[in-house]
Design a protein around this motif. Structure first.
Motif, PDB file in Angstrom:
ATOM      1  N   PHE A  60     -80.831 -32.086  30.061  1.00  0.00           N
ATOM      2  CA  PHE A  60     -81.158 -31.219  31.224  1.00  0.00           C
ATOM      3  C   PHE A  60     -80.513 -29.929  30.712  1.00  0.00           C
ATOM      4  N   CYS A  61     -79.252 -29.666  30.820  1.00  0.00           N
ATOM      5  CA  CYS A  61     -78.659 -28.388  30.183  1.00  0.00           C
ATOM      6  C   CYS A  61     -78.827 -28.065  28.580  1.00  0.00           C
ATOM      7  N   GLY A  64     -73.964 -29.190  27.079  1.00  0.00           N
ATOM      8  CA  GLY A  64     -72.906 -30.084  27.247  1.00  0.00           C
ATOM      9  C   GLY A  64     -72.142 -29.950  28.581  1.00  0.00           C
ATOM     10  N   LEU A  65     -72.964 -29.461  29.663  1.00  0.00           N
ATOM     11  CA  LEU A  65     -72.125 -29.436  30.857  1.00  0.00           C
ATOM     12  C   LEU A  65     -72.552 -30.592  32.087  1.00  0.00           C
ATOM     13  N   CYS A  66     -73.913 -30.712  31.815  1.00  0.00           N
ATOM     14  CA  CYS A  66     -74.505 -31.544  33.102  1.00  0.00           C
ATOM     15  C   CYS A  66     -74.390 -32.876  32.940  1.00  0.00           C
ATOM     16  N   GLN A  67     -74.022 -33.466  31.666  1.00  0.00           N
ATOM     17  CA  GLN A  67     -73.586 -34.891  31.637  1.00  0.00           C
ATOM     18  C   GLN A  67     -74.934 -35.730  31.889  1.00  0.00           C
ATOM     19  N   GLU A  68     -76.124 -35.326  31.719  1.00  0.00           N
ATOM     20  CA  GLU A  68     -77.248 -36.040  32.189  1.00  0.00           C
ATOM     21  C   GLU A  68     -77.560 -36.700  30.990  1.00  0.00           C
TER      22      GLU A  68
END
Ligand SMILES: Cc1cc2nc3c(=O)[nH]c(=O)nc-3n(C[C@H](O)[C@@H](O)[C@H](O)COP(=O)(O)OP(=O)(O)OC[C@H]3O[C@@H](n4cnc5c(N)ncnc54)[C@H](O)[C@@H]3O)c2cc1C
Ligand code: FES
Lengths: 95, 470
Positions: A60-61, A64-68
């Motif tokens: 999604f992002c 490396g931030l959203c963890q999806e």
């Protein structure tokens, strides 16, 4: 047709193909690219299941931030958007 | 590794890299840390190693120039390294290749950049929906379009850049959908006239889309995404001036969607260290309080770039130079003259950047796109209705929502739901969002495998690790 923005797709030279597996199925990528990009090009978007309802999730992002985009490699949960593809890598869907 | 640097800069985007270069040029021992494997930040993210050659673009040229400058300097560039905890004084805990180490310095510069905001709509969690800015990260690294036929939706110039990049990479753009009206852009025009090169780039993106017959839906918004493990259709509706829906949906077919509503500063590290924050819509929401040259109320802590407010890449770079010079001067190195030049350039580019940011300022109707059944917290799968039930039961802060519903508790650390949750609290209480500050961030700033912190990696237990043993 006149294009003001050229199509560069055929001018991109990628590294040698490598084969890895996603949930046991072979997927082709290029050495040195990230897993999220390789899986996306192979049409494999569903990378993990959400908690509670198990809904399909994917990158999604892309930063490396959203963890999806998390997947499982060697039992470890890693971000597909930050993991390099290598020959023979065995990747499992997480969650 | 345990080294004492004069200055450590966190963030190798245009702002952090320029700050490091400026301080290093003054003769200081500078380290530049970034979780990416190359310098460039979000705007100039480098191609990954699989791309052997590809046509150059504006972004790759600018990024290559910055990378060359850092390489030619005395800066210690620590790449692929995530700063997950910072102790005042300064000790940074840095995770690199599964090993956590401590680095120390006299002065610290945080140039952590921005992330994007996406207003939750039904179906936005479908795999195949990418963030609009996130899509550019995919393009820059992998030179891969998001799908075969993509709908591109969002505010400001980014929506046209993304559509244009998809065409450049051989994909098809099914439609461009933007909440902005042509009139919004006419208002931005005067300040764009001062930047003819950028204006020209934007004009080419739009003209190319029009020549290709790609429909551009102005003052429209994505209301729903259908599909399960893949996008199949995207519904859009018309908006009024306040971005409230005024029409029934129409459905467009596509296999992928890029969706964004502007950028928000990454303030977590500064906020965690005690820098006071304030809310300013014109700068992307919550920002840390800084002086113009990057100083904060905390001794030897400096901030620069989009993490202090969304002003764009060019302003970020000038602000970085200014901040690097200021941090160096405070350690007894440097001249005031250079600072003056950098400040003038920064203020000029910041004015233009803020005109672009203004196109993404949320309007009152936007929050209504998040229906009761919409998932707000992606990590924990919490819907708007569940959060509202918590609010009705008396929860009044982001922290209370967290402990009641788990919304904001997941591995992303609330980075992708905090803004939407604050919106819901504001609606319920009738207070402006400026009265609903984000929950106080706690370490780790990035997910840390428990194998590092306490033994073995456990996704569910994130993000509350013990301090690193090293
Ligand atoms: C995904 C994305 C794509 C964007 N693409 C464009 C674009 O194409 N064109 C454009 O004009 N603007 C773009 N922007 C806007 C962007 O904010 C630019 O204005 C510019 O990159 C800001 O520069 P900066 O140096 O302030 O921050 P950034 O360029 O964001 O650099 C910050 C750096 O800090 C690093 N970092 C942050 N926290 C940590 C940590 N804890 N540990 C280690 N490293 C850390 C990040 O990896 C990043 O490289 C984009 C923004 C985002 C979020
Ligand atoms: S796509 Fe968000 S962390 Fe990988």
């Amino acid at each position: 047709m006149i294009r003001l923005v050229p199509n560069h797709a055929l001018k991109i030279v990628r590294s040698a193909p490598v084969v890895f597996t996603f949930d046991g199925q072979s997927v082709e990528g290029h050495a040195g690219e990230n897993l999220a990009g390789a899986l996306l090009r192979a049409g494999r978007l569903h990378l993990r299941n959400a908690p509670a309802n198990g809904g399909p999730r994917g990158a999604f992002c892309c930063m490396g931030l959203c963890q999806e985009c998390t997947v499982r490699i060697d039992g470890q949960v890693v971000e597909a958007c930050r993991t390099e593809v290598t020959q023979g890598l065995a990747v499992e869907r997480a969650g | 590794m345990s080294d004492r640097f004069d200055i450590i800069v966190v963030g190798g985007g245009p702002s952090g890299a320029r700050a490091a270069l400026a301080a290093s040029a003054q003769g200081l021992n500078v380290a530049l840390i970034d979780e990416q494997s190359a310098i460039g930040g979000q705007v100039w993210r480098a191609k990954n190693a699989s791309i052997l050659s590809a046509p150059k673009t504006h972004e790759t040229r600018a990024g290559d120039a910055l990378r060359r400058d850092v390489l030619a300097s005395d800066i210690t560039h620590i790449e692929g390294a995530r700063v997950w905890q910072i102790e005042t004084g300064w000790t940074l805990h840095v995770l690199r290749k599964d090993v956590s180490s401590e680095l120390t310095c006299k002065s610290l510069v945080l140039a952590t950049g921005a992330r994007e905001y996406v207003q939750p709509v039904p179906g936005w969690t479908t795999s195949g929906v990418l963030g609009l800015a996130g899509a550019t990260a995919l393009f820059k690294q992998s030179l891969t379009p998001p799908g075969k036929r993509t709908i591109v939706s969002g505010t400001g110039p980014l929506v046209f850049f993304v559509a244009s990049e998809i065409r450049r990479l051989g994909g098809e753009v099914a439609a461009v959908v933007t909440p902005n009206s042509r009139r919004d852009w006419m208002r931005a025009l005067p300040s764009m006239l001062g930047r003819p090169a950028l204006l020209m780039r934007g004009a080419i993106w739009v003209a190319d889309l029009m020549l290709a017959g790609v429909p551009i839906y102005w003052q429209r918004v994505v209301t729903d995404v259908s599909g399960d493990d893949q996008v199949r259709g995207v519904s859009i509706a018309k908006l009024d001036q306040n971005w409230a829906r005024t029409s029934e949906d129409i459905m467009l077919a596509a296999d992928s969607l890029c969706l964004g509503n502007g950028l928000i500063p990454n303030i977590e590290a500064a906020h965690m260290l005690g820098v006071p924050i304030r809310h300013d819509h014109a700068l992307g929401g919550w920002i840390p309080e800084t002086t113009e040259d990057g100083g904060t109320s905390i001794d030897r802590l400096y901030l620069c770039g989009d993490g202090t407010g969304i002003r764009g890449a060019e302003a970020a770079a000038h602000q970085g130079t200014l901040t690097g010079l200021c941090a160096a001067a405070d350690l007894g190195h440097g001249t005031v003259n250079l600072q003056k030049q950098a400040k003038a350039k920064w203020l000029k580019s910041a004015r233009f950047g803020m005109t672009m940011t203004a196109l993404s300022i949320p309007r009152v109707g936007q929050a209504q796109l998040t229906t009761p059944e919409t998932i707000v917290c992606r990590c924990e799968n919490v819907t708007r209705a569940t959060i509202e039930a918590e609010l009705n039961a008396g929860a009044q802060s982001s922290n209370a929502i967290k402990s009641g519903s788990r919304a904001g508790m997941g591995p992303c650390g609330g980075k992708f739901c905090a803004t939407a949750i604050a919106q819901l609290i504001a609606q319920q209480s009738g207070a402006p969002v400026a009265n609903i500050p984000p929950a106080t961030p706690r370490p780790p700033l990035r997910p840390v495998p428990l194998s590092i912190a306490a033994g073995s990696f456990d996704y569910d237990a994130l993000p509350i690790p013990k301090p690193a043993p090293l």
